[in-house]
Design a protein around this motif. Structure first.
Motif, PDB file in Angstrom:
ATOM      1  N   TYR A   1      94.298  20.724  54.366  1.00  0.00           N
ATOM      2  CA  TYR A   1      95.384  21.261  54.537  1.00  0.00           C
ATOM      3  C   TYR A   1      96.615  20.380  54.635  1.00  0.00           C
ATOM      4  O   TYR A   1      96.724  19.624  55.729  1.00  0.00           O
ATOM      5  CB  TYR A   1      95.435  22.324  55.484  1.00  0.00           C
ATOM      6  CG  TYR A   1      96.768  23.109  55.497  1.00  0.00           C
ATOM      7  CD1 TYR A   1      97.222  24.161  54.737  1.00  0.00           C
ATOM      8  CD2 TYR A   1      97.736  22.946  56.656  1.00  0.00           C
ATOM      9  CE1 TYR A   1      98.255  24.811  54.544  1.00  0.00           C
ATOM     10  CE2 TYR A   1      98.821  23.757  56.676  1.00  0.00           C
ATOM     11  CZ  TYR A   1      99.197  24.736  55.707  1.00  0.00           C
ATOM     12  OH  TYR A   1     100.392  25.087  55.859  1.00  0.00           O
ATOM     13  N   LEU A   2      97.783  20.406  53.722  1.00  0.00           N
ATOM     14  CA  LEU A   2      98.850  19.557  54.035  1.00  0.00           C
ATOM     15  C   LEU A   2      99.953  20.623  53.940  1.00  0.00           C
ATOM     16  O   LEU A   2     100.342  20.909  52.729  1.00  0.00           O
ATOM     17  CB  LEU A   2      98.846  18.729  52.694  1.00  0.00           C
ATOM     18  CG  LEU A   2     100.086  17.587  52.569  1.00  0.00           C
ATOM     19  CD1 LEU A   2     100.058  16.677  53.838  1.00  0.00           C
ATOM     20  CD2 LEU A   2     100.085  16.640  51.282  1.00  0.00           C
ATOM     21  N   GLY A   3     100.262  20.763  55.039  1.00  0.00           N
ATOM     22  CA  GLY A   3     101.347  21.753  55.302  1.00  0.00           C
ATOM     23  C   GLY A   3     102.742  21.300  55.308  1.00  0.00           C
ATOM     24  O   GLY A   3     103.142  20.280  54.749  1.00  0.00           O
ATOM     25  N   TYR A   4     103.509  22.098  55.757  1.00  0.00           N
ATOM     26  CA  TYR A   4     105.062  21.696  55.731  1.00  0.00           C
ATOM     27  C   TYR A   4     105.550  21.015  56.935  1.00  0.00           C
ATOM     28  O   TYR A   4     104.518  20.951  58.036  1.00  0.00           O
ATOM     29  CB  TYR A   4     105.729  23.401  55.981  1.00  0.00           C
ATOM     30  CG  TYR A   4     105.666  24.209  54.927  1.00  0.00           C
ATOM     31  CD1 TYR A   4     106.235  23.781  53.492  1.00  0.00           C
ATOM     32  CD2 TYR A   4     104.886  25.125  54.870  1.00  0.00           C
ATOM     33  CE1 TYR A   4     106.216  24.659  52.452  1.00  0.00           C
ATOM     34  CE2 TYR A   4     105.069  26.228  53.736  1.00  0.00           C
ATOM     35  CZ  TYR A   4     105.520  25.765  52.349  1.00  0.00           C
ATOM     36  OH  TYR A   4     105.557  26.709  51.443  1.00  0.00           O
ATOM     37  N   THR A   5     106.483  20.383  56.866  1.00  0.00           N
ATOM     38  CA  THR A   5     106.970  19.620  58.025  1.00  0.00           C
ATOM     39  C   THR A   5     107.402  20.839  59.058  1.00  0.00           C
ATOM     40  O   THR A   5     107.733  21.933  58.813  1.00  0.00           O
ATOM     41  CB  THR A   5     108.228  18.804  57.899  1.00  0.00           C
ATOM     42  OG1 THR A   5     108.941  19.563  56.903  1.00  0.00           O
ATOM     43  CG2 THR A   5     107.769  17.724  56.965  1.00  0.00           C
TER      44      THR A   5
ATOM     45  N   ASN B   1     102.548  27.601  58.423  1.00  0.00           N
ATOM     46  CA  ASN B   1     101.475  26.772  58.987  1.00  0.00           C
ATOM     47  C   ASN B   1     100.595  27.394  59.960  1.00  0.00           C
ATOM     48  O   ASN B   1      99.452  27.112  60.030  1.00  0.00           O
ATOM     49  CB  ASN B   1     102.118  25.322  59.569  1.00  0.00           C
ATOM     50  CG  ASN B   1     102.731  24.241  58.501  1.00  0.00           C
ATOM     51  OD1 ASN B   1     102.440  24.459  57.303  1.00  0.00           O
ATOM     52  ND2 ASN B   1     103.488  23.576  58.809  1.00  0.00           N
TER      53      ASN B   1
ATOM     54  N   ASN C   1     101.682  15.507  57.453  1.00  0.00           N
ATOM     55  CA  ASN C   1     102.650  16.405  56.749  1.00  0.00           C
ATOM     56  C   ASN C   1     104.030  15.934  56.760  1.00  0.00           C
ATOM     57  O   ASN C   1     104.842  16.630  57.407  1.00  0.00           O
ATOM     58  CB  ASN C   1     102.421  17.820  57.094  1.00  0.00           C
ATOM     59  CG  ASN C   1     103.054  18.258  58.478  1.00  0.00           C
ATOM     60  OD1 ASN C   1     102.839  17.378  59.317  1.00  0.00           O
ATOM     61  ND2 ASN C   1     103.116  19.338  59.105  1.00  0.00           N
TER      62      ASN C   1
ATOM     63  N   TRP D   1     107.868  16.322  52.607  1.00  0.00           N
ATOM     64  CA  TRP D   1     107.401  16.243  50.992  1.00  0.00           C
ATOM     65  C   TRP D   1     108.486  15.611  50.182  1.00  0.00           C
ATOM     66  O   TRP D   1     108.280  15.202  49.037  1.00  0.00           O
ATOM     67  CB  TRP D   1     107.342  17.539  50.692  1.00  0.00           C
ATOM     68  CG  TRP D   1     108.516  18.630  50.563  1.00  0.00           C
ATOM     69  CD1 TRP D   1     109.141  19.153  51.270  1.00  0.00           C
ATOM     70  CD2 TRP D   1     109.290  18.525  49.027  1.00  0.00           C
ATOM     71  NE1 TRP D   1     110.294  19.741  50.849  1.00  0.00           N
ATOM     72  CE2 TRP D   1     110.269  19.291  49.293  1.00  0.00           C
ATOM     73  CE3 TRP D   1     109.265  18.058  47.621  1.00  0.00           C
ATOM     74  CZ2 TRP D   1     111.274  19.808  48.291  1.00  0.00           C
ATOM     75  CZ3 TRP D   1     110.110  18.415  46.717  1.00  0.00           C
ATOM     76  CH2 TRP D   1     110.798  19.368  47.125  1.00  0.00           C
TER      77      TRP D   1
ATOM     78  N   ILE E   1      97.950  22.256  49.236  1.00  0.00           N
ATOM     79  CA  ILE E   1      99.256  21.490  49.446  1.00  0.00           C
ATOM     80  C   ILE E   1     100.256  22.813  49.548  1.00  0.00           C
ATOM     81  O   ILE E   1     100.928  23.317  48.581  1.00  0.00           O
ATOM     82  CB  ILE E   1      99.475  20.588  48.234  1.00  0.00           C
ATOM     83  CG1 ILE E   1      98.278  19.894  48.105  1.00  0.00           C
ATOM     84  CG2 ILE E   1     100.725  19.610  48.600  1.00  0.00           C
ATOM     85  CD1 ILE E   1      97.716  18.931  49.113  1.00  0.00           C
TER      86      ILE E   1
ATOM     87  N   TRP F   1     103.795  22.347  50.123  1.00  0.00           N
ATOM     88  CA  TRP F   1     104.860  22.251  49.196  1.00  0.00           C
ATOM     89  C   TRP F   1     104.669  21.892  47.798  1.00  0.00           C
ATOM     90  O   TRP F   1     103.840  21.033  47.566  1.00  0.00           O
ATOM     91  CB  TRP F   1     105.652  20.885  49.699  1.00  0.00           C
ATOM     92  CG  TRP F   1     106.589  21.102  50.623  1.00  0.00           C
ATOM     93  CD1 TRP F   1     106.447  20.573  52.006  1.00  0.00           C
ATOM     94  CD2 TRP F   1     107.807  22.063  50.874  1.00  0.00           C
ATOM     95  NE1 TRP F   1     107.433  21.125  53.031  1.00  0.00           N
ATOM     96  CE2 TRP F   1     108.617  22.037  52.209  1.00  0.00           C
ATOM     97  CE3 TRP F   1     108.521  22.566  49.779  1.00  0.00           C
ATOM     98  CZ2 TRP F   1     109.618  22.551  52.385  1.00  0.00           C
ATOM     99  CZ3 TRP F   1     109.729  23.395  50.310  1.00  0.00           C
ATOM    100  CH2 TRP F   1     110.250  23.401  51.649  1.00  0.00           C
TER     101      TRP F   1
ATOM    102  N   HIS G   1     105.047  18.425  46.429  1.00  0.00           N
ATOM    103  CA  HIS G   1     104.733  17.169  46.870  1.00  0.00           C
ATOM    104  C   HIS G   1     104.346  15.924  45.962  1.00  0.00           C
ATOM    105  O   HIS G   1     103.445  16.153  45.305  1.00  0.00           O
ATOM    106  CB  HIS G   1     103.707  17.507  48.018  1.00  0.00           C
ATOM    107  CG  HIS G   1     103.421  16.741  49.181  1.00  0.00           C
ATOM    108  ND1 HIS G   1     103.547  15.264  49.102  1.00  0.00           N
ATOM    109  CD2 HIS G   1     103.652  16.953  50.403  1.00  0.00           C
ATOM    110  CE1 HIS G   1     103.333  14.688  50.164  1.00  0.00           C
ATOM    111  NE2 HIS G   1     103.590  15.644  51.088  1.00  0.00           N
TER     112      HIS G   1
END
Length: 335
Positions: free
Chosen positions: A11-15, A25, A44, A47, A72, A74, A77
């Motif tokens: 999981y590459l989430g939002y800032t 997230n 993360n 992006w 992902i 975003w 990204h």
């Protein structure tokens, strides 16, 4: 795909920020933990900027398998330009669309051909793209028909339970909340005139803002000054707890927006017991009762609905994080 053989979700989430990104997230990750689904949270960084070499090297060094999932958050990204070649299903979700005809770029008349090409390119890198609303999915499918087989409606995962402590707040009669940005695509000028007429009729109007939204531009700062002179109270909150407490004290929430993929701010207000009033347009028709919808720009109709204050059921719980995660996993299992 059987979850029994799903080895890992990366999981590459939002800032993280004090807004919907953190809520997204937390909703996704809490459900992964609750269901005991193996997952790994990846760095993360913003992006829109390049990852640091260390972060990029770390992500690309992961030995993924065909049955794994790369989620992902975003869709644009930049890591996807390289990540597309790794094993595993690539999944993203849509928060906004360049092809949305009501976004600022369209309204200001900018040439968006490059933005549309870029959007189509990034969409092409994924196996699955999740949508909050039918409205957004249909818009994307019309613009990018060759990619429409990748598009799935699942809803917006929302953690309503975290709002429960604020439901006990006492409502103030004839108190209106406006909790979207004060900007051109949210029809700030319509809001300005609507607020003036409501205040003349004895209503109190609060416009909620985060600290970063105080001045969208010099033009809108002028409109904010005009609104304040008319009696609109702009409430700038830096803590979510303060925002939810003050929002819950309002009796109604009004949107003048003409550009919303699916507004969590309206979900939150409905859950807290506010009566919603919104345009008969965009995604609002998917979760707000028809008696609470008005024809866009019709100030007389908006005020009429506010004065009636219709109490109706609004199906926001179809976006509860548990319901949405069921749909997400169902989509992932299809492949």
């Amino acid at each position: 795909m059987n979850l029994d053989v799903m080895k890992m979700i990366y999981y590459l989430g939002y800032t993280y920020a004090m807004d919907w990104r953190t809520n997204f997230n937390d909703s996704i990750l809490s459900e992964l933990r609750r269901r005991k689904i193996p997952h790994q949270v990846l760095p993360n960084s913003d992006w829109s900027k390049k990852l640091s070499p260390d972060e990029e090297d770390f992500i690309l060094s992961i030995s993924s398998r065909d049955e794994d999932i790369w989620f992902i958050a975003w869709v644009y990204h930049p890591i996807m330009k390289k990540l597309q070649f790794k094993k595993g299903k690539k999944v993203s979700r849509i928060a906004g669309l360049a092809c949305n005809p009501f976004e600022k770029a369209f309204i200001y008349g900018f040439d968006i051909k490059d933005a549309l090409k870029g959007e189509e390119y990034f969409f092409s890198l994924y196996d699955v793209i999740l949508f909050n609303s039918h409205y957004g999915l249909e818009m994307a499918a019309k613009q990018y028909p060759r990619l429409s087989h990748k598009f799935f409606y699942v809803g917006r995962p929302t953690d309503f339970e975290r709002l429960s402590p604020y439901k006990a707040e006492t409502k103030k009669e004839k108190t209106i909340a406006i909790n979207h940005r004060f900007s051109i695509e949210k029809m700030a000028i319509i809001e300005l005139e609507l607020s003036k007429q409501l205040i003349d009729k004895g209503y109190t109007v609060y416009h909620f803002m985060g600290p970063e939204q105080k001045s969208d531009s010099a033009i809108f700062q002028t409109l904010i000054d005009m609104a304040e002179k008319n009696g609109v109270q702009f409430l700038v909150t830096t803590k979510k707890e303060d925002y939810y407490r003050l929002l819950s004290q309002c009796s109604m929430v009004v949107s003048t927006s003409m550009s919303d993929m699916l507004p969590m701010s309206m979900f939150e207000a409905i859950y807290l017991g506010l009566i919603p009033i919104a345009p008969n347009h965009l995604s609002f028709t998917e979760f707000i009762h028809k008696d609470n919808l008005y024809e866009p720009f019709d100030l007389k109709q908006i005020i009429g609905i506010i004065e009636k204050s219709p109490l109706r059921d609004h199906p926001v719980f179809t976006h509860d994080k548990r319901v949405v995660m069921d749909k997400i996993l169902s989509v992932l299992m299809e492949g």
